[in-house]
Design a protein around this motif. Structure first.
Motif, short mmCIF file in Angstrom:
data_model
loop_
_atom_site.label_atom_id
_atom_site.label_comp_id
_atom_site.label_asym_id
_atom_site.label_seq_id
_atom_site.Cartn_x
_atom_site.Cartn_y
_atom_site.Cartn_z
N ARG A 38 0.84 -1.21 0.00
CA ARG A 38 0.00 0.00 0.00
C ARG A 38 0.86 1.26 0.00
O ARG A 38 0.60 2.20 -0.74
CB ARG A 38 -0.94 0.01 1.20
CG ARG A 38 -2.17 -0.83 1.00
CD ARG A 38 -3.16 -0.59 2.14
NE ARG A 38 -3.79 -1.84 2.48
CZ ARG A 38 -3.47 -2.60 3.52
NH1 ARG A 38 -2.54 -2.23 4.36
NH2 ARG A 38 -4.10 -3.72 3.74
N SER A 42 0.15 2.88 -3.55
CA SER A 42 -1.20 3.45 -3.44
C SER A 42 -1.37 4.83 -4.07
O SER A 42 -2.48 5.22 -4.40
CB SER A 42 -1.66 3.48 -1.98
OG SER A 42 -0.85 4.36 -1.24
N ILE A 47 -5.22 -0.13 -4.76
CA ILE A 47 -4.71 -1.38 -4.18
C ILE A 47 -5.82 -2.03 -3.37
O ILE A 47 -6.35 -1.43 -2.43
CB ILE A 47 -3.49 -1.12 -3.26
CG1 ILE A 47 -2.41 -0.31 -3.97
CG2 ILE A 47 -2.95 -2.43 -2.70
CD1 ILE A 47 -1.79 -1.00 -5.15
#
Length: 108
Positions: A38, A42, A47
């Motif tokens: 993440r 991200s 995600i």
């Protein structure tokens, strides 16, 4: 951890060099692995994470992803079994293994 970071860089290059959708499905039972994914990806990609393969399979039946990040450490499945189950869905996506040791046996 360095191998995982290199894998994440490879994933970024895959997206950079192709015109794929901006969604990645990550499967790992390790919270730190999902947290790192993440953190690293991200900002550029959506995600979606799951801590078990069965829930991820349910999501894949309903949604389309271009890349699946698959951790080799799963309680109920080894990497090869998990990869076969994902491939058995008949959908078009790339499976990227998050492997500590990239041996031919582990990858198959």
């Amino acid at each position: 951890m360095q191998n995982k970071k290199n894998s994440l860089e490879k994933i970024q290059n895959i997206y950079y060099n192709t015109c794929m959708k901006n969604a990645i499905l990550a499967i790992s039972e390790r919270k730190e692995t999902l947290k790192q994914i993440r953190k690293e990806l991200s900002e550029q990609y959506e995600i979606i994470t799951f801590n078990n393969l069965l829930d991820a399979l349910d999501m894949l039946r309903e949604s389309d992803f271009d890349i699946i990040l698959l951790d080799e450490y799963l309680t109920w499945f080894n990497f090869a079994e998990a990869k076969r189950k994902l491939s058995g869905l008949g959908k078009d996506f790339v499976i990227v293994g998050l492997l500590e040791d990239e041996t031919e046996t582990a990858i198959q």
